[in-house]
Scaffold this motif. Structure first.
Motif, PDB file in Angstrom:
ATOM      1  N   SER A   1       2.517  10.106  -2.405  1.00 19.99           N
ATOM      2  CA  SER A   1       1.729  10.517  -3.571  1.00 19.99           C
ATOM      3  C   SER A   1       2.627  10.649  -4.789  1.00 19.99           C
ATOM      4  O   SER A   1       3.781  11.096  -4.683  1.00 19.99           O
ATOM      5  CB  SER A   1       1.028  11.857  -3.308  1.00 19.99           C
ATOM      6  OG  SER A   1       0.126  11.747  -2.227  1.00 19.99           O
ATOM      7  N   VAL A   2       2.084  10.286  -5.939  1.00 17.57           N
ATOM      8  CA  VAL A   2       2.813  10.387  -7.204  1.00 17.57           C
ATOM      9  C   VAL A   2       2.704  11.814  -7.722  1.00 17.57           C
ATOM     10  O   VAL A   2       1.603  12.385  -7.791  1.00 17.57           O
ATOM     11  CB  VAL A   2       2.247   9.393  -8.240  1.00 17.57           C
ATOM     12  CG1 VAL A   2       2.999   9.513  -9.557  1.00 17.57           C
ATOM     13  CG2 VAL A   2       2.334   7.968  -7.704  1.00 17.57           C
TER      14      VAL A   2
ATOM     15  N   VAL B   1       7.815  10.303  -6.193  1.00 10.52           N
ATOM     16  CA  VAL B   1       6.884   9.983  -5.119  1.00 10.52           C
ATOM     17  C   VAL B   1       7.294  10.816  -3.919  1.00 10.52           C
ATOM     18  O   VAL B   1       8.460  10.800  -3.513  1.00 10.52           O
ATOM     19  CB  VAL B   1       6.904   8.483  -4.760  1.00 10.52           C
ATOM     20  CG1 VAL B   1       6.104   8.230  -3.499  1.00 10.52           C
ATOM     21  CG2 VAL B   1       6.344   7.657  -5.911  1.00 10.52           C
TER      22      VAL B   1
ATOM     23  N   ILE C   1       8.324   0.711  -4.752  1.00 13.21           N
ATOM     24  CA  ILE C   1       7.006   1.328  -4.802  1.00 13.21           C
ATOM     25  C   ILE C   1       5.987   0.300  -5.269  1.00 13.21           C
ATOM     26  O   ILE C   1       6.199  -0.385  -6.277  1.00 13.21           O
ATOM     27  CB  ILE C   1       6.991   2.535  -5.761  1.00 13.21           C
ATOM     28  CG1 ILE C   1       8.159   3.485  -5.451  1.00 13.21           C
ATOM     29  CG2 ILE C   1       5.662   3.260  -5.704  1.00 13.21           C
ATOM     30  CD1 ILE C   1       8.148   4.049  -4.064  1.00 13.21           C
TER      31      ILE C   1
ATOM     32  N   SER D   1       1.492  -0.473  -5.622  1.00 12.95           N
ATOM     33  CA  SER D   1       0.189   0.180  -5.700  1.00 12.95           C
ATOM     34  C   SER D   1      -0.858  -0.832  -6.126  1.00 12.95           C
ATOM     35  O   SER D   1      -0.541  -1.835  -6.790  1.00 12.95           O
ATOM     36  CB  SER D   1       0.234   1.343  -6.706  1.00 12.95           C
ATOM     37  OG  SER D   1      -1.062   1.824  -6.992  1.00 12.95           O
TER      38      SER D   1
ATOM     39  N   THR E   1      -2.031   7.415  -4.708  1.00 18.99           N
ATOM     40  CA  THR E   1      -1.376   7.037  -3.450  1.00 18.99           C
ATOM     41  C   THR E   1      -0.680   5.695  -3.631  1.00 18.99           C
ATOM     42  O   THR E   1      -1.261   4.761  -4.196  1.00 18.99           O
ATOM     43  CB  THR E   1      -2.402   6.947  -2.317  1.00 18.99           C
ATOM     44  OG1 THR E   1      -3.018   8.226  -2.131  1.00 18.99           O
ATOM     45  CG2 THR E   1      -1.729   6.534  -1.007  1.00 18.99           C
TER      46      THR E   1
ATOM     47  N   ILE F   1       5.313   2.710   0.039  1.00 15.75           N
ATOM     48  CA  ILE F   1       6.757   2.849  -0.126  1.00 15.75           C
ATOM     49  C   ILE F   1       7.469   1.928   0.865  1.00 15.75           C
ATOM     50  O   ILE F   1       7.147   1.916   2.056  1.00 15.75           O
ATOM     51  CB  ILE F   1       7.205   4.298   0.127  1.00 15.75           C
ATOM     52  CG1 ILE F   1       6.410   5.263  -0.760  1.00 15.75           C
ATOM     53  CG2 ILE F   1       8.703   4.463  -0.108  1.00 15.75           C
ATOM     54  CD1 ILE F   1       6.567   6.706  -0.353  1.00 15.75           C
TER      55      ILE F   1
END
Length: 400
Positions: free
Chosen positions: A54-55, A239, A259, A261, A312, A315
């Motif tokens: 999570s950021v 993160v 990372i 997304s 979310t 990674i």
């Protein structure tokens, strides 16, 4: 009699058919078993650990109150940009304002008492000095102090000679001054306390950033359960993720991460591991305690605007990268006890070979000992395989 002969004839035919079947299976030449195989060759490999996280902002401020109070003014709204020291929300300060004013009056009164005590001590010391000077002149035969002073000072000198100031009087005056100074210091401390309490009711931004939440409403009581205002610096992001025991043992502080997304599309963001939790935690669930996980914090090199707090992300942590290593496909390996093996094809027969593993990824595993480049290994070995079994690679079986 006839039925018996027919029965004997049928039995003999069955035995003959069985004998023909056995001869057909065992009597004809048996070819080698066809197997899928791969050739061991040097490759370049990168071992990665994958997780989701999570950021979260690097810097975040939550304005909270310990005891409920009435909200007097809300200075910001969600989305506002604030600077350090900027007022966010103020509670009612009516009572504490009165306490500050009263504390200031006490400080002023204590200061006046100090001034009076100091002046009294100064006068007593001057008088004592004058008396000592007069007595010294008389003893030495010098000109009398009365001949050098005006008449009213001379009269005062004569009065001091008749009633000299004792050291006890001076000590008493010094004690009164010290006592008044202590009272002043106490009053000043009380003022500071009142001013701190006053300042605590005016909540200001401790960081520069963006207002994420505003839960305070003017005229309402401030809740102790919810933060009145939440501010975060959205230019610097972390993160946070949880890794299983095996993966957590592979990562190191300073390790690099990639990372990705859905919000970023094909773009990826680079990051660095800045913190690994010293303990593992097993969170309870409906089914019972889950496997222990270890918290990891990754600092993003540059946080894009598309990544919002709470998003979310996927990674990929790079564990190791090696060039020109010996590796085999993961499907070539099998275990017996705590040891790892492959079936190597030597002169057309299976040879069970113990191997030592290095780094690995989803498709290949490094072999640090047991094999060499050019060796041929069986893929997806069966439990029916055995040492020395005659085999032949299928057409199209290639390298690793």
């Amino acid at each position: 009699m006839t039925k018996r002969l027919w029965w004997i004839a049928g039995a003999m035919l069955s035995v003959l058919a069985l004998a023909l079947g056995v001869w057909w299976f065992w009597g004809r030449p048996q070819g080698p078993l066809k197997v899928k195989a791969g050739v061991v060759a040097p490759v370049s490999m990168q071992e990665d650990v994958y997780a989701t996280g999570s950021v979260v902002p690097v810097s975040r401020q939550e304005v909270r109150v310990l005891t409920p109070g009435q909200v007097a003014k809300v200075e910001v709204k969600v989305g506002d940009t604030v600077k350090v020291g900027q007022a966010l929300v103020s509670l009612d300060t009516t009572l504490v304002d009165a306490q500050v004013a009263q504390a200031r009056v006490s400080v002023e009164a204590a200061q006046a008492a100090v001034n009076t005590a100091q002046a009294n001590l100064d006068e007593l010391k001057k008088a004592q000095s004058a008396a000592n000077l007069s007595g010294l002149g008389a003893e030495s035969g010098a000109v009398s102090a009365s001949s050098l002073l005006p008449d009213f000072l001379s009269d005062g000198k004569n009065l001091l000679q008749e009633n000299p100031i004792s050291p006890a009087v001076i000590n008493q005056a010094e004690g009164a001054l010290a006592q008044s100074k202590a009272a002043l210091k106490q009053a000043q401390e009380m003022l500071k306390v009142a001013q701190v309490q006053q300042g605590q009711l005016i909540h200001k931004a401790g960081i520069a950033g963006t207002v994420l939440e505003v839960n305070a409403q003017e005229g309402s009581l401030a809740s102790a359960q919810l933060p009145l205002v939440v501010v975060a610096d959205l230019t610097q992001m972390n993160v946070e993720a949880q890794l299983n025991e095996v993966d957590a043992g592979k990562v190191r502080v300073g390790g690099k991460a990639i990372i990705s997304s859905k919000m970023l599309g094909e773009t990826t963001v680079q990051g660095t591991i800045v913190e690994i939790s010293p303990t593992a935690v097993a969170k309870p669930s409906v089914q019972g305690n889950a496997s222990p996980t270890v918290g990891v914090k990754i600092r993003l090199d540059k946080a894009p605007l598309e990544l919002k707090p709470g998003f979310t992300v996927t990674i990929e942590i790079v564990i190791a990268t090696k060039e020109g290593i010996i590796a085999v496909p993961q499907e070539a390996l099998f275990q017996e006890g705590n040891k790892n093996y492959v079936y190597r094809i030597q002169a057309g027969r299976l040879e069970k070979t113990e191997v030592t593993l290095g780094i690995g990824n989803d498709t290949h595993q490094e072999i640090t000992s047991g094999l060499k480049a050019g060796d041929q290994v069986v893929l997806n070995p069966s439990t029916d395989f055995s040492e020395g079994m005659l085999v032949a690679p299928e057409v199209g079986s290639g390298g690793s």
